[in-house]
Structures are given as structure tokens and as C-alpha cells.
Design an enzyme around this catalytic site. Structure first.
Site, PDB file in Angstrom:
ATOM      1  N   GLU A   2       0.837  -1.208   0.000  1.00  0.00           N
ATOM      2  CA  GLU A   2       0.000   0.000   0.000  1.00  0.00           C
ATOM      3  C   GLU A   2       0.862   1.244   0.000  1.00  0.00           C
ATOM      4  OE1 GLU A   2      -3.056  -0.019  -1.201  1.00  0.00           O
ATOM      5  OE2 GLU A   2      -3.623  -1.387   0.405  1.00  0.00           O
TER       6      GLU A   2
ATOM      7  N   SER B 259     -13.344   2.230  -7.718  1.00  0.00           N
ATOM      8  CA  SER B 259     -14.472   2.421  -8.634  1.00  0.00           C
ATOM      9  C   SER B 259     -14.131   3.460  -9.698  1.00  0.00           C
ATOM     10  CB  SER B 259     -15.734   2.823  -7.865  1.00  0.00           C
ATOM     11  OG  SER B 259     -15.468   3.917  -7.016  1.00  0.00           O
TER      12      SER B 259
ATOM     13  N   ASP C  96      -4.401   0.752  -9.589  1.00  0.00           N
ATOM     14  CA  ASP C  96      -5.823   0.471  -9.779  1.00  0.00           C
ATOM     15  C   ASP C  96      -6.156   0.263 -11.255  1.00  0.00           C
ATOM     16  OD1 ASP C  96      -5.714   1.022  -7.119  1.00  0.00           O
ATOM     17  OD2 ASP C  96      -6.806   2.915  -7.217  1.00  0.00           O
TER      18      ASP C  96
ATOM     19  N   TYR D 169      -3.552  12.245   0.575  1.00  0.00           N
ATOM     20  CA  TYR D 169      -2.879  11.384  -0.411  1.00  0.00           C
ATOM     21  C   TYR D 169      -1.762  12.171  -1.100  1.00  0.00           C
ATOM     22  CZ  TYR D 169      -2.294   7.990  -4.183  1.00  0.00           C
ATOM     23  OH  TYR D 169      -1.773   7.063  -5.058  1.00  0.00           O
TER      24      TYR D 169
HETATM   25  C1  GLA Z   1      -5.203   4.641  -4.274  1.00  0.00           C
HETATM   26  C2  GLA Z   1      -4.436   4.984  -5.543  1.00  0.00           C
HETATM   27  C3  GLA Z   1      -3.415   3.894  -5.871  1.00  0.00           C
HETATM   28  C4  GLA Z   1      -2.534   3.571  -4.669  1.00  0.00           C
HETATM   29  C5  GLA Z   1      -3.389   3.336  -3.418  1.00  0.00           C
HETATM   30  C6  GLA Z   1      -2.559   3.178  -2.190  1.00  0.00           C
HETATM   31  O1  GLA Z   1      -6.000   3.513  -4.485  1.00  0.00           O
HETATM   32  O2  GLA Z   1      -5.313   5.134  -6.631  1.00  0.00           O
HETATM   33  O3  GLA Z   1      -2.632   4.288  -6.976  1.00  0.00           O
HETATM   34  O4  GLA Z   1      -1.587   4.565  -4.461  1.00  0.00           O
HETATM   35  O5  GLA Z   1      -4.301   4.410  -3.208  1.00  0.00           O
HETATM   36  O6  GLA Z   1      -1.806   2.011  -2.261  1.00  0.00           O
END
Ligand code: GLA
Length: 388
Positions: free
Chosen positions: A37, A130, A175, A225
Site C-alpha cells: 500500500e 471504482s 488500480d 494522499y
Molecule cells: C489509491 C491509488 C493507488 C494507490 C493506493 C494506495 O487507491 O489510486 O494508486 O496509491 O491508493 O496504495
């Protein structure tokens, strides 16, 4: 609900909205990350799998050079023009579609508009990607409409750019990659630097992946983030490495005095999480589930303490799981995705799925006053065209 049923529903709704059946149907899965993560934007390793929850788009071209999207989830309709160019706009979710259209290689931008109905079995904003699924479904629809096939990596990067430029989230690549490249019955060990994937079989019938949605989404998620991402970049600069992927625990320790304590802790999470991820892939391959479980708990602790992206609700789920322990059928549990709410992922012994689900459900409600949503998923395949 099965994918076929969902697709049928999307097609029916399309016919009701637009007066004729859709010509195309595409379905892109969400993902759950088993471990790894906040490593993807540090050029590191992730170990996600696609889940049996999808965004489905039913669509057909129109003659108006404009796009009309109807979202079943929000009940909203977005209409925007393709000329002179696609712009950001409202409602917010339409930007995932707008961004992909804007970045799609010619001749898409010269061709006709389309009408679409968007259906979903993925909790919106629930941390199961999503938005990436919507981007990937859109890119796949455009491929089908224009008769082009993009290179899968280019396609994932196009979808990621849409998220950066149109939704303003500086996400990594995990993702979008997963939604495109996932394989049934496999997790994917993705090297986010070389962008190579190693399928990791998840076929042991005695182990089940359980996803626990806290049904919480804290507002901080997006701004925090971006902050984490820049803290990682700051750490890499101090360590004089291209990305934290290239750092070792020893290198970091030696530079402790040269960075703020918070930056040190962020880097410590990323460096240790990369190691855990590679080890977890090996442990799954060896069916060493006890080891996988330990790594998952350690990942959660690191995300909670060093990376500070967990929240009380996610911690509660992991505490409940940990207390159940192996004797209670629980192998391991951790938060999954960006954090600040969303979902936890756990591995449970298949014979204990009902027991563990019931317990998680009861205790989570007792401790938080909220109801979780708990479901299991087999590792699913990447995006599919259901009608073309
Ligand atoms: C979100 C982002 C991913 C990744 C995760 C954390 O889902 O879209 O790219 O950085 O957080 O692992």
C-alpha cells in the site's frame, strides 16, 4: 448480483433512457489490494487482485457530437460536448469519463458522440477503485467504438492521466493496471517501475478473500494522499535515490538526522512495505498462509503508525480480526487502498467464512454503531467487452 444480470439491467435501462437497445456493453472490475500500500507511486511493488464487482457501461453512438451519461448509482445525468474539446465539469464523477475521452488517441476526438448508462456493483468511493474501473470501462468502450486496440500499459497510463488531470488525484498506477490486466484466480505482483506483472495463483480452496467495507469515507482522503506523495519524494531527495524503491532500511537509518521525523516514518513505511509485498507473494506461492497473515497485520500497523492513513473504523476491523486469530479462522487482515475509510481486506479459512463474517459484523456494529458491508470475492479477470 452476477455480471450477466447486471449487464441485462444496464441494457434495459439504456433502452428505457434512449429508446433503443445499446450496441456495446463493457464491464471493468474494481480491485482489492492484498498488500503493497502506497508503494505504487514510489516505483515499488503491489499485490492486488480484481474483484467480482464491476462498473458496466451500456452505450451507443449518437449523431450529436456530444456525450450523455446516466449514472444509476447517483441518479445523475451528465451531458457535455466533444467540441472544441472535452473540458472538466459537473457532476464530479463525469470527469473520469471526460478525462479518458480527452486523452484518447485520435481519431476518437473526431468521431461521433455517444449515449451511455453506467451501472455499478462497486461501492462508490468505497476504496475499491471504482474510479479506475470507470476510466478503464470508458477506455475500453472507446477502443470498441473506434476499432482500435491500445497497448494495455498505454491504456492504463491514459486512465491514470485522466485521474491526475481531470479528477485532480495524483494516484499511482495500481488500480488502472489491475482493472485492465487482472487474471481470474490470480493476484498480480506488479513491479510499478518496470511495469511487469507476475501472476500469483490464488487457487487454494481452503482460503477465502473477505472484504469489509467500513462504510466510512473521511474527507481528508484526497488532500492527505497528495501530501504523502510529496513526503515520499522529499525522502527520496534526501536519500539521493530516484525513488523510495531504491532505498534500504540501512540507508534510511543512516539519514535519520537529515530529515523531519514525519518524513522518516513515511519512508520507513514504504521501504518496509515493499519488502513485505515481495515476501507475501512468495508466501502465497508456498501456501504459507500464516506468514501471509503476519505480513498483512504488519502492513496495517505500519500504515497506521508510520504512514498515518488508517482511521478508527479500519483499526477496529483489524483489531476484531486479530483477536479472532487463526483459531477463529482468521488468517490476516489490513486496510486496503488509499485509506481514511473504505475497506479492509482479510484472508479467512473457507470453512470459517460464515462464522468470521457474523462476528465481524456484530462486533463492528457494537464498537462503532455502524453497519459494515462484508462480502467475499474470487480473484476476477480484467476488463471485458460483453457486447460489441
Ligand atoms: C489509491 C491509488 C493507488 C494507490 C493506493 C494506495 O487507491 O489510486 O494508486 O496509491 O491508493 O496504495
Amino acid at each position: 448480483m452476477s455480471l450477466d444480470l447486471m449487464a441485462g439491467r444496464a441494457a434495459e435501462l439504456f433502452a428505457r433512457c434512449f429508446g433503443h437497445p445499446p450496441r456495446w456493453l463493457v464491464a471493468a472490475p474494481g480491485r482489492v489490494n492484498l498488500i503493497g500500500e502506497h508503494t505504487d507511486y514510489n516505483d515499488g511493488f503491489v499485490l492486488p487482485m480484481a474483484i467480482e464487482r464491476h462498473i458496466i457501461i451500456a452505450a451507443d453512438t449518437n449523431t450529436r457530437r456530444q456525450v450523455t451519461l446516466h449514472s444509476v448509482t447517483t441518479g445523475e445525468t451528465a451531458t457535455f460536448s466533444l467540441r472544441p474539446k472535452v473540458e472538466r465539469g459537473e457532476p464530479g464523477w463525469s470527469n473520469y469519463v471526460r478525462g479518458v475521452i480527452a486523452g484518447f488517441p485520435q481519431p476518437r476526438n473526431k468521431s461521433a458522440g455517444f449515449d451511455a448508462v453506467i451501472e455499478s456493483t462497486l461501492p462508490y468511493g468505497g476504496g475499491l477503485a471504482s474510479s479506475a474501473a470507470l476510466e478503464v470501462a470508458t477506455a475500453t468502450l472507446l477502443e470498441t467504438m473506434t476499432g482500435q486496440t491500445l497497448d494495455p500499459i498505454e491504456k492504463a497510463l491514459l486512465c491514470q492521466r485522466a485521474e491526475h488531470d481531470f479528477a485532480g488525484v495524483p494516484c499511482g498506477i495500481m488500480d488502472q493496471f489491475t482493472s485492465i490486466l487482472a487474471r481470474e484466480n490470480h493476484a498480480l505482483l506488479l513491479d510499478c517501475r518496470s511495469r511487469t506483472t507476475t501472476p500469483v495463483a490464488m487457487t487454494d480452496p481452503t482460503v477465502t478473500v473477505l472484504i469489509i467495507n467500513t462504510n466510512i469515507r473521511h474527507k481528508l482522503a484526497e488532500s492527505e494522499y497528495a501530501k504523502r506523495r510529496s513526503q515520499c519524494e522529499a525522502a527520496a531527495r534526501v536519500l539521493k535515490v530516484p525513488a523510495l524503491r531504491d532505498a534500504t532500511p540501512e540507508l534510511l537509518e543512516a539519514a535519520r538526522g537529515q530529515m523531519e521525523p514525519v518524513v522518516f516514518r513515511r519512508a520507513r513505511h514504504v521501504i518496509s512495505e515493499n519488502e513485505r509485498t515481495v515476501q507475501a507473494a512468495q508466501a502465497i506461492q508456498a501456501s504459507d498462509w500464516a506468514k501471509v497473515g503476519q505480513l498483512m497485520y504488519a502492513s496495517h500497523t505500519s500504515l497506521r503508525e508510520d504512514y498515518e492513513v488508517s482511521c478508527p473504523e479500519l483499526d477496529t476491523v483489524v483489531e476484531i480480526a486479530h483477536a479472532m486469530g487463526a483459531a477463529g479462522g482468521m488468517i490476516g487482515c489490513r486496510m486496503t487502498g488509499g485509506g481514511f475509510g473504505g475497506c479492509a481486506v482479510s484472508l479467512v479459512k473457507t470453512e470459517a467464512v460464515q462464522r468470521t463474517t457474523r462476528k465481524l459484523d456484530e462486533l463492528y456494529e457494537q464498537k462503532t454503531g455502524r453497519q459494515p458491508a462484508i462480502f467475499s470475492s474470487r480473484p476476477a479477470a480484467g476488463v471485458r467487452i460483453l457486447r460489441s
